[in-house]
Write a protein that holds these residues in place. Sequence first.
Motif, PDB file in Angstrom:
ATOM      1  N   ILE B 212       0.891  -1.168   0.000  1.00  0.00           N
ATOM      2  CA  ILE B 212       0.000   0.000   0.000  1.00  0.00           C
ATOM      3  C   ILE B 212       0.922   1.208   0.000  1.00  0.00           C
ATOM      4  O   ILE B 212       1.674   1.429   0.949  1.00  0.00           O
ATOM      5  CB  ILE B 212      -0.903   0.033   1.244  1.00  0.00           C
ATOM      6  CG1 ILE B 212      -1.818  -1.187   1.241  1.00  0.00           C
ATOM      7  CG2 ILE B 212      -1.724   1.316   1.263  1.00  0.00           C
ATOM      8  CD1 ILE B 212      -2.599  -1.373   2.521  1.00  0.00           C
ATOM      9  N   SER B 213       0.896   1.966  -1.094  1.00  0.00           N
ATOM     10  CA  SER B 213       1.816   3.100  -1.200  1.00  0.00           C
ATOM     11  C   SER B 213       1.073   4.302  -1.734  1.00  0.00           C
ATOM     12  O   SER B 213      -0.042   4.203  -2.240  1.00  0.00           O
ATOM     13  CB  SER B 213       2.950   2.757  -2.176  1.00  0.00           C
ATOM     14  OG  SER B 213       2.476   2.824  -3.509  1.00  0.00           O
ATOM     15  N   ASP B 214       1.715   5.449  -1.657  1.00  0.00           N
ATOM     16  CA  ASP B 214       1.262   6.614  -2.391  1.00  0.00           C
ATOM     17  C   ASP B 214       1.810   6.474  -3.811  1.00  0.00           C
ATOM     18  O   ASP B 214       2.673   5.644  -4.087  1.00  0.00           O
ATOM     19  CB  ASP B 214       1.811   7.888  -1.744  1.00  0.00           C
ATOM     20  CG  ASP B 214       1.355   8.044  -0.296  1.00  0.00           C
ATOM     21  OD1 ASP B 214       2.100   8.653   0.494  1.00  0.00           O
ATOM     22  OD2 ASP B 214       0.261   7.539   0.033  1.00  0.00           O
ATOM     23  N   GLY B 215       1.330   7.329  -4.705  1.00  0.00           N
ATOM     24  CA  GLY B 215       1.889   7.270  -6.057  1.00  0.00           C
ATOM     25  C   GLY B 215       1.021   7.982  -7.055  1.00  0.00           C
ATOM     26  O   GLY B 215      -0.110   8.380  -6.756  1.00  0.00           O
ATOM     27  N   GLY B 216       1.555   8.137  -8.249  1.00  0.00           N
ATOM     28  CA  GLY B 216       0.783   8.758  -9.313  1.00  0.00           C
ATOM     29  C   GLY B 216       1.553   8.709 -10.601  1.00  0.00           C
ATOM     30  O   GLY B 216       2.748   8.375 -10.631  1.00  0.00           O
ATOM     31  N   GLY B 217       0.868   9.028 -11.687  1.00  0.00           N
ATOM     32  CA  GLY B 217       1.522   9.015 -12.993  1.00  0.00           C
ATOM     33  C   GLY B 217       0.624   9.640 -14.028  1.00  0.00           C
ATOM     34  O   GLY B 217      -0.544   9.954 -13.757  1.00  0.00           O
ATOM     35  N   ALA B 218       1.191   9.835 -15.217  1.00  0.00           N
ATOM     36  CA  ALA B 218       0.397  10.374 -16.319  1.00  0.00           C
ATOM     37  C   ALA B 218       0.945   9.851 -17.629  1.00  0.00           C
ATOM     38  O   ALA B 218       2.122   9.489 -17.738  1.00  0.00           O
ATOM     39  CB  ALA B 218       0.426  11.907 -16.308  1.00  0.00           C
ATOM     40  N   VAL B 219       0.069   9.797 -18.609  1.00  0.00           N
ATOM     41  CA  VAL B 219       0.415   9.319 -19.949  1.00  0.00           C
ATOM     42  C   VAL B 219      -0.212  10.264 -20.955  1.00  0.00           C
ATOM     43  O   VAL B 219      -1.349  10.708 -20.759  1.00  0.00           O
ATOM     44  CB  VAL B 219      -0.130   7.885 -20.152  1.00  0.00           C
ATOM     45  CG1 VAL B 219      -0.033   7.430 -21.602  1.00  0.00           C
ATOM     46  CG2 VAL B 219       0.606   6.903 -19.242  1.00  0.00           C
ATOM     47  N   VAL B 220       0.505  10.569 -22.026  1.00  0.00           N
ATOM     48  CA  VAL B 220      -0.014  11.423 -23.095  1.00  0.00           C
ATOM     49  C   VAL B 220      -0.054  10.614 -24.388  1.00  0.00           C
ATOM     50  O   VAL B 220       0.929   9.957 -24.753  1.00  0.00           O
ATOM     51  CB  VAL B 220       0.880  12.673 -23.289  1.00  0.00           C
ATOM     52  CG1 VAL B 220       0.308  13.582 -24.382  1.00  0.00           C
ATOM     53  CG2 VAL B 220       1.014  13.446 -21.978  1.00  0.00           C
ATOM     54  N   VAL B 221      -1.182  10.666 -25.063  1.00  0.00           N
ATOM     55  CA  VAL B 221      -1.376   9.923 -26.313  1.00  0.00           C
ATOM     56  C   VAL B 221      -1.745  10.920 -27.401  1.00  0.00           C
ATOM     57  O   VAL B 221      -2.558  11.821 -27.174  1.00  0.00           O
ATOM     58  CB  VAL B 221      -2.509   8.882 -26.175  1.00  0.00           C
ATOM     59  CG1 VAL B 221      -2.618   8.017 -27.435  1.00  0.00           C
ATOM     60  CG2 VAL B 221      -2.298   8.014 -24.949  1.00  0.00           C
TER      61      VAL B 221
END
Lengths: 137, 385
Positions: B212-221
Amino acid sequence: MAEYLKPIPRIDVMSKTYWTGTARRELLIQECRHCSHKQFYPRPFCLKCGSENLGWLRASGRGTVHTFTVINRNLQPGFAEGPYVFAVVELEEGPRMQTNIIDCKPEEVKIGMPVTVVFQPVNENLALPQFRPLGQK
Amino acid sequence: MGFITRKTAIVGIAELGEPRATHKTQFQIHAEMAKKALEDAGLTLKDVDAYFSSCIYGYSIMPAVILPEYLGIRPTYVDSTDIGGASFVAHVGHAAAAIAAGMCQVALITYGATPWSSGQAIGTEGLVISEPPYQFELPYGPTVVGNYALAAQRHAHLFGSTDAQRAEISVATRKWATMNPNAMFRAPITINDVLKSRVVASPLHVLECCVISDGGGAVVVTSAEQAKHLKQPPIYILGAGEAVSHDTMSQMPDVTDLPAKYSGEKAFKMAGLKPQDVDVAELYDSFTITVMVALEGLGFCPVGESGNFVSEQRTAPGGAFPMNTDGGGLSSCHPGERGIFLVIEAVRQLRGGRGPAQVPNARVALAHGTGGNLSSGATLLLGND
């Protein structure tokens, strides 16, 4: 009697017949009058043929353990006290339902084990179907 | 070949890389990841006309409305499909279809969550929604780990798969995590360590469960055409598929007939590829059993054979089937719905920058997300040529 801390099912128009049945210690499942398909949990129409002509069948209460797990950790009130068995039972009529296996040691539960329904009192409106090994008093 | 094949490409990615991000809010993570992924692409928020996300933890609000507000954008194409962990993998497929159909041009997908710093116990909380059909489930005390444990028991019963075989996945994935400086847990573990760890819901041990962690991300298409003019080598979307089968476990068909079978089939057919064409696989690993049934459903091994397939560390660095090369949910990060990291790591492998964790000559990557209680699947095939 100890306070009942587990979630109490919310009775609605679709589930009323089922929960009223549990208060009478009956396990009711839907049976399609058009195609004989039996289903659980209640839906507005037959999932197999689409007919809205559904009746209610009093299930025998017998089934087998389709799968199970001994849950050692659940932080929610009512379940925090210790290991319990969460299971999916396949009724002999066909449909499957989630339940707990009670009246036996958790390590005794096996997939395929024959079980039978017992009704755990909750309040004046409903009881909770649970299952215990068949043949046990 | 499918209508969308090679018509679009992933041109920007970003990952938070902080499993213990106590000083950030989830909205903040979404926004920072958006900016970073667009910078990676050589684009800005002003270029974005399509926005995708799945849910905001703790709030029953419209993610595709509130997040654009937070970002200061006004997209004219949105999608907040929420199928659990698989959501973001599905979003890439949806973005590809929308761009190929001319309905938008630049799609931004973002994710962020902070369950670790807010003390949420994602897998062992009782499920608290009280709507039907949960009235037939909640009184019995299901937990997420418990639901996956039901599947693991079933798999063991049908095919004789063992705790030790499942543990191979935990051990192999941890080996990849040792090469990821952002992974939450990086100390190597053994099969014995896994089998000795506490049983949370039988037969699943703690070390078979994701962190169980924090986190994030993003992707561009964007379109393949536009991708040629941007900063990074385009990573083309070759095939996409998704499937949903059930939510509560009494309604699950069986472990032999799960969404991966259907989403995988669609993606492979669209791409004109087969499982043996995949050089590196990123498979959702909420639990070891999640990976086992995905391997079978996707066709990497016959149904029932995943125990043998993962034995002898086949999925570890140096093994014949490199899998979950960033350390996955089992070791690296899992803030609740980790599908976006599957896509990010697949892109990284195909761009070629993974150093000691690089799979040599990687040309085709597969990302497969699993959501809910083995409820949903989304498969993506990506290529770099």
